[in-house]
Design a protein around this motif. Sequence first.
Motif, PDB file in Angstrom:
ATOM      1  N   LEU A  70       0.860  -1.243   0.146  1.00  0.00           N
ATOM      2  CA  LEU A  70      -0.039  -0.010  -0.042  1.00  0.00           C
ATOM      3  C   LEU A  70       0.775   1.330   0.177  1.00  0.00           C
ATOM      4  CD1 LEU A  70      -2.562  -1.331   2.563  1.00  0.00           C
ATOM      5  CD2 LEU A  70      -3.012  -0.706   0.122  1.00  0.00           C
ATOM      6  N   HIS A  71       0.522   2.227  -0.627  1.00  0.00           N
ATOM      7  CA  HIS A  71       1.342   3.430  -0.752  1.00  0.00           C
ATOM      8  C   HIS A  71       0.593   4.745  -0.352  1.00  0.00           C
ATOM      9  CE1 HIS A  71       3.941   0.769  -3.057  1.00  0.00           C
ATOM     10  NE2 HIS A  71       2.847   0.462  -3.839  1.00  0.00           N
ATOM     11  N   ASP A  72       1.154   5.743   0.136  1.00  0.00           N
ATOM     12  CA  ASP A  72       0.616   6.788   0.495  1.00  0.00           C
ATOM     13  C   ASP A  72      -0.641   6.919   1.480  1.00  0.00           C
ATOM     14  OD1 ASP A  72       0.686   9.690   0.840  1.00  0.00           O
ATOM     15  OD2 ASP A  72      -0.629   9.847  -1.202  1.00  0.00           O
ATOM     16  N   LEU A  73      -0.584   6.064   2.553  1.00  0.00           N
ATOM     17  CA  LEU A  73      -1.406   6.059   3.395  1.00  0.00           C
ATOM     18  C   LEU A  73      -1.720   7.361   4.328  1.00  0.00           C
ATOM     19  CD1 LEU A  73      -1.296   2.290   4.526  1.00  0.00           C
ATOM     20  CD2 LEU A  73      -2.880   3.206   2.882  1.00  0.00           C
ATOM     21  N   LEU A  74      -3.018   7.565   4.543  1.00  0.00           N
ATOM     22  CA  LEU A  74      -3.208   8.780   5.536  1.00  0.00           C
ATOM     23  C   LEU A  74      -4.289   8.168   6.337  1.00  0.00           C
ATOM     24  CD1 LEU A  74      -2.687  11.657   6.297  1.00  0.00           C
ATOM     25  CD2 LEU A  74      -4.965  12.405   5.025  1.00  0.00           C
ATOM     26  N   SER A  80      -1.275  12.627  16.726  1.00  0.00           N
ATOM     27  CA  SER A  80      -0.668  13.684  15.987  1.00  0.00           C
ATOM     28  C   SER A  80      -1.282  15.168  15.938  1.00  0.00           C
ATOM     29  CB  SER A  80      -0.699  13.093  14.329  1.00  0.00           C
ATOM     30  OG  SER A  80      -0.548  13.904  13.270  1.00  0.00           O
ATOM     31  N   ARG A  81      -0.727  16.074  15.256  1.00  0.00           N
ATOM     32  CA  ARG A  81      -1.082  17.485  15.443  1.00  0.00           C
ATOM     33  C   ARG A  81      -2.142  17.626  14.422  1.00  0.00           C
ATOM     34  NH1 ARG A  81       3.321  21.935  13.375  1.00  0.00           N
ATOM     35  NH2 ARG A  81       4.444  21.182  15.047  1.00  0.00           N
ATOM     36  N   SER A  82      -2.233  16.937  13.341  1.00  0.00           N
ATOM     37  CA  SER A  82      -3.282  17.050  12.291  1.00  0.00           C
ATOM     38  C   SER A  82      -4.289  16.150  12.714  1.00  0.00           C
ATOM     39  CB  SER A  82      -2.767  16.795  10.894  1.00  0.00           C
ATOM     40  OG  SER A  82      -2.170  15.493  10.884  1.00  0.00           O
ATOM     41  N   GLY A  83      -4.202  15.088  13.453  1.00  0.00           N
ATOM     42  CA  GLY A  83      -5.156  14.031  13.740  1.00  0.00           C
ATOM     43  C   GLY A  83      -4.992  12.954  12.763  1.00  0.00           C
ATOM     44  N   TYR A  84      -3.877  12.955  11.946  1.00  0.00           N
ATOM     45  CA  TYR A  84      -3.817  11.907  10.980  1.00  0.00           C
ATOM     46  C   TYR A  84      -2.185  11.687  10.992  1.00  0.00           C
ATOM     47  CZ  TYR A  84      -8.485  12.322   9.060  1.00  0.00           C
ATOM     48  OH  TYR A  84      -9.847  12.296   8.947  1.00  0.00           O
ATOM     49  N   SER A  85      -1.811  10.418  10.370  1.00  0.00           N
ATOM     50  CA  SER A  85      -0.326  10.098  10.166  1.00  0.00           C
ATOM     51  C   SER A  85      -0.388   9.632   8.656  1.00  0.00           C
ATOM     52  CB  SER A  85       0.058   9.139  10.943  1.00  0.00           C
ATOM     53  OG  SER A  85       0.523   9.423  12.302  1.00  0.00           O
ATOM     54  N   GLN A  86       0.543  10.383   7.892  1.00  0.00           N
ATOM     55  CA  GLN A  86       0.760   9.930   6.612  1.00  0.00           C
ATOM     56  C   GLN A  86       1.917   8.868   6.497  1.00  0.00           C
ATOM     57  OE1 GLN A  86       0.872  13.265   3.954  1.00  0.00           O
ATOM     58  NE2 GLN A  86       0.495  12.043   1.863  1.00  0.00           N
ATOM     59  N   ILE A  87       1.758   7.702   5.823  1.00  0.00           N
ATOM     60  CA  ILE A  87       2.754   6.616   5.630  1.00  0.00           C
ATOM     61  C   ILE A  87       2.995   6.550   4.315  1.00  0.00           C
ATOM     62  CG2 ILE A  87       3.477   4.367   6.209  1.00  0.00           C
ATOM     63  CD1 ILE A  87       0.720   6.015   8.407  1.00  0.00           C
ATOM     64  N   ASP A  88       4.348   6.628   3.838  1.00  0.00           N
ATOM     65  CA  ASP A  88       4.757   6.439   2.626  1.00  0.00           C
ATOM     66  C   ASP A  88       4.449   5.109   2.253  1.00  0.00           C
ATOM     67  OD1 ASP A  88       5.819   9.124   2.460  1.00  0.00           O
ATOM     68  OD2 ASP A  88       7.697   8.379   2.987  1.00  0.00           O
ATOM     69  N   HIS A  89       4.557   4.036   2.546  1.00  0.00           N
ATOM     70  CA  HIS A  89       4.742   2.784   2.189  1.00  0.00           C
ATOM     71  C   HIS A  89       4.266   1.573   3.317  1.00  0.00           C
ATOM     72  CE1 HIS A  89       6.101   4.159  -1.727  1.00  0.00           C
ATOM     73  NE2 HIS A  89       7.189   4.823  -0.876  1.00  0.00           N
ATOM     74  N   GLU A 101       9.304   4.750   5.565  1.00  0.00           N
ATOM     75  CA  GLU A 101       9.289   6.111   5.257  1.00  0.00           C
ATOM     76  C   GLU A 101      10.541   6.374   4.488  1.00  0.00           C
ATOM     77  OE1 GLU A 101       9.971  10.078   7.508  1.00  0.00           O
ATOM     78  OE2 GLU A 101       8.590   8.981   8.283  1.00  0.00           O
ATOM     79  N   THR A 102      10.232   7.153   3.372  1.00  0.00           N
ATOM     80  CA  THR A 102      11.412   7.578   2.253  1.00  0.00           C
ATOM     81  C   THR A 102      12.028   8.792   2.533  1.00  0.00           C
ATOM     82  OG1 THR A 102      10.036   8.043   0.708  1.00  0.00           O
ATOM     83  CG2 THR A 102      10.619   5.910   0.656  1.00  0.00           C
ATOM     84  N   ARG A 103      13.187   9.267   2.684  1.00  0.00           N
ATOM     85  CA  ARG A 103      13.857  10.347   2.930  1.00  0.00           C
ATOM     86  C   ARG A 103      14.600  10.865   1.770  1.00  0.00           C
ATOM     87  NH1 ARG A 103      13.724  12.892   7.993  1.00  0.00           N
ATOM     88  NH2 ARG A 103      12.036  12.088   9.067  1.00  0.00           N
TER      89      ARG A 103
END
Length: 241
Positions: A70-74, A80-89, A101-103
Amino acid sequence: MFKKIMSLFKSQPELANSITASAPPMSATIPSRTRMARSRRKTEGDWTQQPEEPSTAEQLYRLPSEYKCLHDLLVTNPKSRSGYSQIDHVVIGPRGIFVIETRNLTTGEIRGGRREANWTVSSSRIKMYNPLMQHRGHVEAIQAHLGDYKRVRMISMVTFTNRCRISVDPAVRYVQSDELIIYDHELVETILRKTEKLESEVPETVYKEQDIQAIYEMLSSANSTDSQIRAEHMEKAKGIK
């Protein structure tokens, strides 16, 4: 004499035509997934075609078919400050879940310890917050959406491009750890090696195809695709990658 001079002029078009006919045809299109880059071994004006590096998603599709990606999950995360976490893969495998997480750091030497809050990058005066500590929140957010599978083994992975240099705590560079810092080109190999390691440690823990599919569907359902929610998350999370 005049006739001889005129005969020389008449022969020139024929010469030009023969050169054109012998020249190799030029390609009408540039092959897909290539980019123009200067060759270090040639003069400054010369250009060569070099293949682009595959994206992380493209690399992950090289995994065996029993793995699901799965990619780019929210997903929601009350911490979290926004109430969400965004995960790259996220990669769901037969022995565990890999949260990635990709840097995109392209220069400098990265230095830091596993328990140090701040790491340094030689090319910048600004310190980097320990990416493993930061990524723990993403791992926990994924775990919170696993329903009956909350006890599944979770492996945290942070990747950096090979254009920078990783000089961090060796403990997070080996597959024995469940928190890993690696180069992006090592990703698929590391996932496979970690799976083998888990198989030797806990051979009875195997997730079958239906389990992997169930986890995949849970996380897919938890993923928010609403463009407004995503935009608000990005605005609130600025400067926290």
